[in-house]
Design a protein around this motif. Sequence first.
Motif, mmCIF file in Angstrom:
data_model
loop_
_atom_site.group_PDB
_atom_site.id
_atom_site.type_symbol
_atom_site.label_atom_id
_atom_site.label_comp_id
_atom_site.label_asym_id
_atom_site.label_seq_id
_atom_site.Cartn_x
_atom_site.Cartn_y
_atom_site.Cartn_z
ATOM 1 N N VAL A 1 -3.758 8.797 -14.472
ATOM 2 C CA VAL A 1 -4.108 9.976 -13.682
ATOM 3 C C VAL A 1 -5.292 10.650 -14.357
ATOM 4 O O VAL A 1 -5.256 10.959 -15.550
ATOM 5 C CB VAL A 1 -2.923 10.958 -13.579
ATOM 6 N N THR B 1 -0.700 6.552 -3.510
ATOM 7 C CA THR B 1 -1.668 7.169 -4.415
ATOM 8 C C THR B 1 -2.354 8.336 -3.723
ATOM 9 O O THR B 1 -2.868 8.186 -2.596
ATOM 10 C CB THR B 1 -2.731 6.149 -4.869
ATOM 11 N N THR C 1 0.228 8.804 -8.533
ATOM 12 C CA THR C 1 1.103 7.832 -7.883
ATOM 13 C C THR C 1 2.487 8.447 -7.689
ATOM 14 O O THR C 1 3.102 8.933 -8.643
ATOM 15 C CB THR C 1 1.224 6.552 -8.718
ATOM 16 N N ASN D 1 -5.718 9.583 -8.587
ATOM 17 C CA ASN D 1 -4.770 8.510 -8.922
ATOM 18 C C ASN D 1 -3.363 9.014 -9.250
ATOM 19 O O ASN D 1 -2.699 8.510 -10.162
ATOM 20 C CB ASN D 1 -5.279 7.665 -10.095
ATOM 21 N N ASN E 1 -5.084 11.782 -4.041
ATOM 22 C CA ASN E 1 -6.211 12.403 -4.742
ATOM 23 C C ASN E 1 -6.383 13.832 -4.222
ATOM 24 O O ASN E 1 -6.359 14.056 -3.005
ATOM 25 C CB ASN E 1 -7.509 11.616 -4.504
ATOM 26 N N THR F 1 5.093 2.824 -3.213
ATOM 27 C CA THR F 1 4.390 3.938 -3.856
ATOM 28 C C THR F 1 3.181 4.341 -3.029
ATOM 29 O O THR F 1 2.713 3.581 -2.174
ATOM 30 C CB THR F 1 3.931 3.551 -5.272
#
Length: 245
Positions: free
Chosen positions: A95, A156, A145, A143, A158, A154
């Motif tokens: 991250v 992702t 998750t 990033n 931002n 999962t």
Amino acid sequence: MSTQQMRSIYAYIISLLLSTGIIQAQVNQKPEPARTPFFNGFTIHGDVASLAMPLVTNGVNYGAEGGIQVDIKQKLYPVFEMGFEGADKTTADNVRFTDYGVYTRFGVDFNIAKKGKDSKPTNNLFLAGARLGISNSMYNIRNITIQDDYWGGTKTLNYLNNPDTKVWFEIVAGIRVEIIKNIYMGWNVRNKHMLKQDKEGDVSAWHVPGFGKNGATAWGFNYVVGYHFNTIKPQKSKKNNNLNK
């Protein structure tokens, strides 16, 4: 010797004694201590510690800071500081957090150093005071998750270009030493307290410019170099003025 001559001699002796006494009193009169002017100039300084942040934090933090401090009666020192700061950190789970922004601080310091034996203020200062700090920045988080418990797998996320404004107060203490005429160096330690914290669970900045790691409290350190622009003009003592008359 006539009576008139005797009177003249007595008058002359009395005049001589009086004149001698007045002159002696003027010579022995102690000069009055010079009054400290209300405004004694100002000092412009830069923070060396902020320039060294990339080395200390392995490139995570960077920035620069400067300020101006006014001298009032060599006791009270209103101060205004301004700088910019940024951060770029990647965690172990990839991250990445980045931010950049400007901040200002204003407040006042008090000189609590004792006067010298001659009762004159010293140029070496022991300062204690307080600041109010405000920062305006933009931060990004990449990033992130998360686990999708409903569909599985999962996702992702931002969070980009998020504006952030923070306000805090500081308790400050440090020293300032005149190493060469009008050139000062010194350091101070800051204990910082955030006035309003982010709610737990909300997306928030990891770092706050001028404050440090986002949280309830933080510590800071500055090492400054500055130049004092003096407005005090040398004054002649009353003793010298009397002798020159």
